[in-house]
Design an enzyme around this catalytic site. Structure first.
Site, short mmCIF file in Angstrom:
data_model
loop_
_atom_site.label_atom_id
_atom_site.label_comp_id
_atom_site.label_asym_id
_atom_site.label_seq_id
_atom_site.Cartn_x
_atom_site.Cartn_y
_atom_site.Cartn_z
N THR A 1 80.14 129.50 -45.91
CA THR A 1 81.22 130.44 -45.56
C THR A 1 82.45 130.25 -46.43
O THR A 1 83.03 131.22 -46.94
CB THR A 1 81.62 130.24 -44.07
OG1 THR A 1 80.42 130.29 -43.27
CG2 THR A 1 82.58 131.31 -43.62
N TYR B 1 81.36 142.40 -35.30
CA TYR B 1 81.62 140.96 -35.23
C TYR B 1 81.91 140.49 -33.80
O TYR B 1 82.56 139.46 -33.61
CB TYR B 1 82.79 140.60 -36.15
CG TYR B 1 82.40 140.46 -37.61
CD1 TYR B 1 81.57 139.42 -38.03
CD2 TYR B 1 82.87 141.34 -38.58
CE1 TYR B 1 81.22 139.26 -39.37
CE2 TYR B 1 82.53 141.19 -39.93
CZ TYR B 1 81.70 140.15 -40.31
OH TYR B 1 81.36 139.99 -41.63
N PHE C 1 90.05 133.25 -35.89
CA PHE C 1 90.13 134.09 -37.08
C PHE C 1 89.72 135.54 -36.82
O PHE C 1 89.69 136.35 -37.74
CB PHE C 1 89.28 133.50 -38.22
CG PHE C 1 87.81 133.31 -37.88
CD1 PHE C 1 86.91 134.37 -37.97
CD2 PHE C 1 87.33 132.07 -37.49
CE1 PHE C 1 85.57 134.20 -37.66
CE2 PHE C 1 85.98 131.88 -37.18
CZ PHE C 1 85.10 132.96 -37.27
N ARG D 1 70.88 133.64 -47.23
CA ARG D 1 71.97 132.70 -46.90
C ARG D 1 72.11 131.64 -48.00
O ARG D 1 73.22 131.22 -48.33
CB ARG D 1 71.70 132.03 -45.55
CG ARG D 1 71.69 132.97 -44.36
CD ARG D 1 73.05 133.41 -43.91
NE ARG D 1 73.88 132.34 -43.41
CZ ARG D 1 75.02 132.54 -42.75
NH1 ARG D 1 75.46 133.77 -42.51
NH2 ARG D 1 75.75 131.53 -42.34
N ARG E 1 79.20 133.20 -53.17
CA ARG E 1 80.53 132.92 -52.61
C ARG E 1 81.28 131.89 -53.45
O ARG E 1 82.49 132.01 -53.66
CB ARG E 1 80.38 132.44 -51.16
CG ARG E 1 80.09 133.61 -50.20
CD ARG E 1 79.68 133.12 -48.84
NE ARG E 1 79.74 134.15 -47.81
CZ ARG E 1 79.36 133.95 -46.55
NH1 ARG E 1 78.85 132.78 -46.19
NH2 ARG E 1 79.47 134.92 -45.67
N LYS F 1 81.52 142.98 -48.97
CA LYS F 1 82.75 143.12 -48.18
C LYS F 1 83.84 143.85 -48.97
O LYS F 1 83.73 144.04 -50.18
CB LYS F 1 83.21 141.73 -47.74
CG LYS F 1 82.23 141.03 -46.78
CD LYS F 1 82.80 139.71 -46.28
CE LYS F 1 81.86 139.06 -45.27
NZ LYS F 1 82.46 137.81 -44.70
P1 IDP Z 1 79.21 133.41 -42.18
O1 IDP Z 1 79.68 134.74 -42.75
O2 IDP Z 1 79.00 132.40 -43.26
O3 IDP Z 1 78.01 133.56 -41.27
P2 IDP Z 1 80.80 133.05 -39.77
O4 IDP Z 1 81.20 131.72 -39.21
O5 IDP Z 1 79.73 133.81 -39.06
O6 IDP Z 1 80.42 132.83 -41.31
O7 IDP Z 1 82.12 133.94 -39.85
C1 IDP Z 1 82.04 135.31 -40.14
C2 IDP Z 1 83.11 135.65 -41.17
O8 IDP Z 1 84.39 135.40 -40.61
C3 IDP Z 1 83.07 134.80 -42.44
O9 IDP Z 1 82.16 135.25 -43.41
C4 IDP Z 1 84.51 134.93 -42.93
O10 IDP Z 1 84.73 136.18 -43.59
C5 IDP Z 1 85.28 134.92 -41.63
N1 IDP Z 1 85.70 133.56 -41.27
C6 IDP Z 1 84.95 132.57 -40.72
N2 IDP Z 1 85.66 131.45 -40.53
C7 IDP Z 1 86.91 131.74 -40.95
C8 IDP Z 1 88.12 130.97 -41.01
O11 IDP Z 1 88.17 129.80 -40.63
N3 IDP Z 1 89.21 131.61 -41.52
C9 IDP Z 1 89.17 132.91 -41.94
N4 IDP Z 1 88.06 133.66 -41.90
C10 IDP Z 1 86.95 133.08 -41.42
MG MG Z 2 77.81 134.48 -39.42
#
Ligand code: IDP
Ligand code: MG
Length: 143
Positions: free
Chosen positions: A93, A51, A59, A87, A104, A11
């Site tokens: 996340t 996305y 978010f 993963r 992470r 990223k």
């Molecule tokens: P993941 O990347 O672990 O699959 P997802 O829930 O699919 O997580 O969310 C995609 C991306 O959106 C995350 O990697 C993160 O960059 C961002 N994100 C997810 N939840 C939040 C949040 O609660 N606050 C801010 N950014 C978030």
């Molecule tokens: Mg995801």
């Protein structure tokens, strides 16, 4: 277990902080082979497309702004059980909740700026790989 492919994205925070090499070292060290890689600076519209499943999330606008804030590095990784294993390598996340030793946890700074993306299912991996790469760009597909 079957050989699989998954989509990873280093990223914009990863690129900005000069962590591309560190993250690739961990990815290769875990046994993944890189079969495609490029650098792209997504426009907000392109980031919205990638996305789209998160459109309704609170978010979403922050995520689109972040992912279009600078260049990122999508790559296709190949390995047995690549989707699930990647993963595991990246962790949860939220870096604060990710297991010790994951990318992470070790390198992420917030739930949004968490260094790396990984596909969450083989079906989504196929869709996400096709979003960034043509068949001809995937090493090993030319026969
Ligand atoms: P993941 O990347 O672990 O699959 P997802 O829930 O699919 O997580 O969310 C995609 C991306 O959106 C995350 O990697 C993160 O960059 C961002 N994100 C997810 N939840 C939040 C949040 O609660 N606050 C801010 N950014 C978030
Ligand atoms: Mg995801």
């Amino acid at each position: 277990m079957a050989i699989e492919r998954t989509l990873a994205i280093l990223k914009p925070d990863c690129v900005r902080r000069n962590l591309i090499g560190e993250v690739i070292r961990r990815i290769e060290g875990a046994g993944f082979r890189i079969v495609a890689l490029k650098m792209v600076h997504m426009s907000p519209r392109v980031a919205e497309g990638f996305y789209a499943v998160h459109r309704e999330q609170p978010f979403f606008s922050d995520l689109v702004a972040f992912m279009s804030s600078g260049p990122c590095v999508p790559m296709v990784l190949e390995k047995e059980n690549a989707v699930a294993d990647f993963r595991t390598l990246i962790g949860a996340t939220d870096p604060a909740k990710a297991d010790p030793g994951t990318i992470r946890r070790d390198l992420g700074t917030s739930k949004g700026e968490n260094v790396v993306h990984g596909s969450d299912s083989p079906e989504n991996a196929q869709r996400e790989i096709a979003f960034f790469f043509s068949e001809a760009e995937l090493i090993g597909m030319q026969g």
